[in-house]
Motif scaffolding. Structure first.
Motif, PDB file in Angstrom:
ATOM      1  N   THR A 115       1.026  -1.211   0.015  1.00  0.00           N
ATOM      2  CA  THR A 115       0.011  -0.184   0.160  1.00  0.00           C
ATOM      3  C   THR A 115       0.787   1.062   0.004  1.00  0.00           C
ATOM      4  N   HIS A 116       1.938   1.101   0.779  1.00  0.00           N
ATOM      5  CA  HIS A 116       2.832   2.366   0.947  1.00  0.00           C
ATOM      6  C   HIS A 116       3.348   2.579  -0.648  1.00  0.00           C
ATOM      7  N   LEU A 117       3.848   1.485  -1.074  1.00  0.00           N
ATOM      8  CA  LEU A 117       4.566   1.454  -2.407  1.00  0.00           C
ATOM      9  C   LEU A 117       3.757   1.941  -3.649  1.00  0.00           C
ATOM     10  N   ASP A 118       2.680   1.562  -3.419  1.00  0.00           N
ATOM     11  CA  ASP A 118       1.433   1.810  -4.352  1.00  0.00           C
ATOM     12  C   ASP A 118       1.274   3.413  -4.087  1.00  0.00           C
ATOM     13  N   GLY A 119       1.214   3.817  -3.017  1.00  0.00           N
ATOM     14  CA  GLY A 119       1.039   5.421  -2.698  1.00  0.00           C
ATOM     15  C   GLY A 119       2.205   6.278  -3.322  1.00  0.00           C
ATOM     16  N   ARG A 120       3.315   5.695  -3.027  1.00  0.00           N
ATOM     17  CA  ARG A 120       4.544   6.202  -3.522  1.00  0.00           C
ATOM     18  C   ARG A 120       4.496   6.126  -5.067  1.00  0.00           C
ATOM     19  N   ALA A 121       4.065   5.015  -5.652  1.00  0.00           N
ATOM     20  CA  ALA A 121       4.211   4.872  -7.139  1.00  0.00           C
ATOM     21  C   ALA A 121       3.066   5.854  -7.684  1.00  0.00           C
ATOM     22  N   TRP A 126       2.856  11.065 -10.510  1.00  0.00           N
ATOM     23  CA  TRP A 126       2.159  12.425 -10.472  1.00  0.00           C
ATOM     24  C   TRP A 126       3.466  13.351 -10.559  1.00  0.00           C
ATOM     25  N   GLN A 127       4.711  13.119  -9.876  1.00  0.00           N
ATOM     26  CA  GLN A 127       5.967  13.915 -10.124  1.00  0.00           C
ATOM     27  C   GLN A 127       6.338  13.833 -11.497  1.00  0.00           C
ATOM     28  N   GLN A 128       6.319  12.454 -12.114  1.00  0.00           N
ATOM     29  CA  GLN A 128       6.703  12.341 -13.303  1.00  0.00           C
ATOM     30  C   GLN A 128       5.786  13.048 -14.315  1.00  0.00           C
ATOM     31  N   SER A 129       4.559  13.074 -14.238  1.00  0.00           N
ATOM     32  CA  SER A 129       3.716  13.722 -14.883  1.00  0.00           C
ATOM     33  C   SER A 129       3.791  15.356 -14.771  1.00  0.00           C
ATOM     34  N   ALA A 130       4.185  15.808 -13.551  1.00  0.00           N
ATOM     35  CA  ALA A 130       4.491  17.388 -13.565  1.00  0.00           C
ATOM     36  C   ALA A 130       5.831  17.495 -14.239  1.00  0.00           C
ATOM     37  N   GLN A 131       6.577  16.636 -14.169  1.00  0.00           N
ATOM     38  CA  GLN A 131       8.182  16.944 -14.602  1.00  0.00           C
ATOM     39  C   GLN A 131       7.848  16.901 -16.251  1.00  0.00           C
ATOM     40  N   THR A 132       7.186  16.019 -17.054  1.00  0.00           N
ATOM     41  CA  THR A 132       6.967  15.766 -18.341  1.00  0.00           C
ATOM     42  C   THR A 132       5.975  17.234 -18.577  1.00  0.00           C
ATOM     43  N   SER A 133       4.928  17.496 -18.002  1.00  0.00           N
ATOM     44  CA  SER A 133       4.397  19.011 -18.565  1.00  0.00           C
ATOM     45  C   SER A 133       5.396  20.085 -18.350  1.00  0.00           C
ATOM     46  N   ALA A 134       6.263  20.189 -17.367  1.00  0.00           N
ATOM     47  CA  ALA A 134       6.946  21.243 -17.306  1.00  0.00           C
ATOM     48  C   ALA A 134       8.271  21.539 -18.533  1.00  0.00           C
TER      49      ALA A 134
END
Length: 173
Positions: A115-121, A126-134
């Protein structure tokens, strides 16, 4: 099931391991023949771990294999803790309960970790998506600047071409 929410201690696990390794190697199974009044626990290789020398309630006594010879419980009763199969059998009930509790505890820990890893995933996605968007936004901005420069150059060239030869630099006067 079991009620032990805590993991088994390393010492407790080692004690179970010592009992299991000292006992006659398994797997064990019952061999019972009522027609000849024979009952025993034996290995798959037919090595007898324990048998009962007489059926019924009068004088029935289990025997344990010690070095290939069968000894009655009464003969071993002076030091039962020295016979590894007797120790193993006596501890089996609580060992199984402890091991089941350990499996349940580990399963719960695994669920929590997943569950913790899924949350981190999800956070990582989301972070990868934000970085891609930037990155896309920076690229788009760089292209827009280059296009604006090209448009300015093209306007200058169009103005030069529409102004005629007299207005152009180096033209006739």
């Amino acid at each position: 099931m079991t009620t032990n929410p805590e993991p088994i201690t390393p010492q407790g696990l080692e004690e179970i391991r010592v009992r299991a390794e000292a006992a006659t190697p398994g797997p064990w199974h019952w061999y019972v023949r009522p027609d000849v009044r024979e009952a025993r626990i034996q290995t798959a290789g037919w090595d007898i771990v324990m048998d009962v020398v007489r059926w019924g309630t009068q004088a029935a006594e289990p025997r344990f294999n010690t070095g290939g010879l069968m000894y009655k419980l009464s003969e071993l009763a002076k030091a039962p803790e020295r016979h590894p199969d007797m120790v193993f059998l006596a501890a089996a009930r609580q060992d199984v309960a402890l091991l089941l509790a350990e499996v349940e505890w580990l399963a719960a820990e695994l669920v929590e970790a997943r569950t913790h890893l899924d949350g981190r995933a999800e956070e990582s996605a989301w972070q990868q998506s934000a970085q891609t968007s930037a990155r896309v936004a920076r690229t788009a901005q760089q292209r827009a600047v280059r296009l604006a420069e090209e448009v300015a150059q093209l306007r200058t060239r169009v103005a030069e071409l529409t102004a005629g030869p007299a207005d152009s630099p180096g033209g006739a006067s």
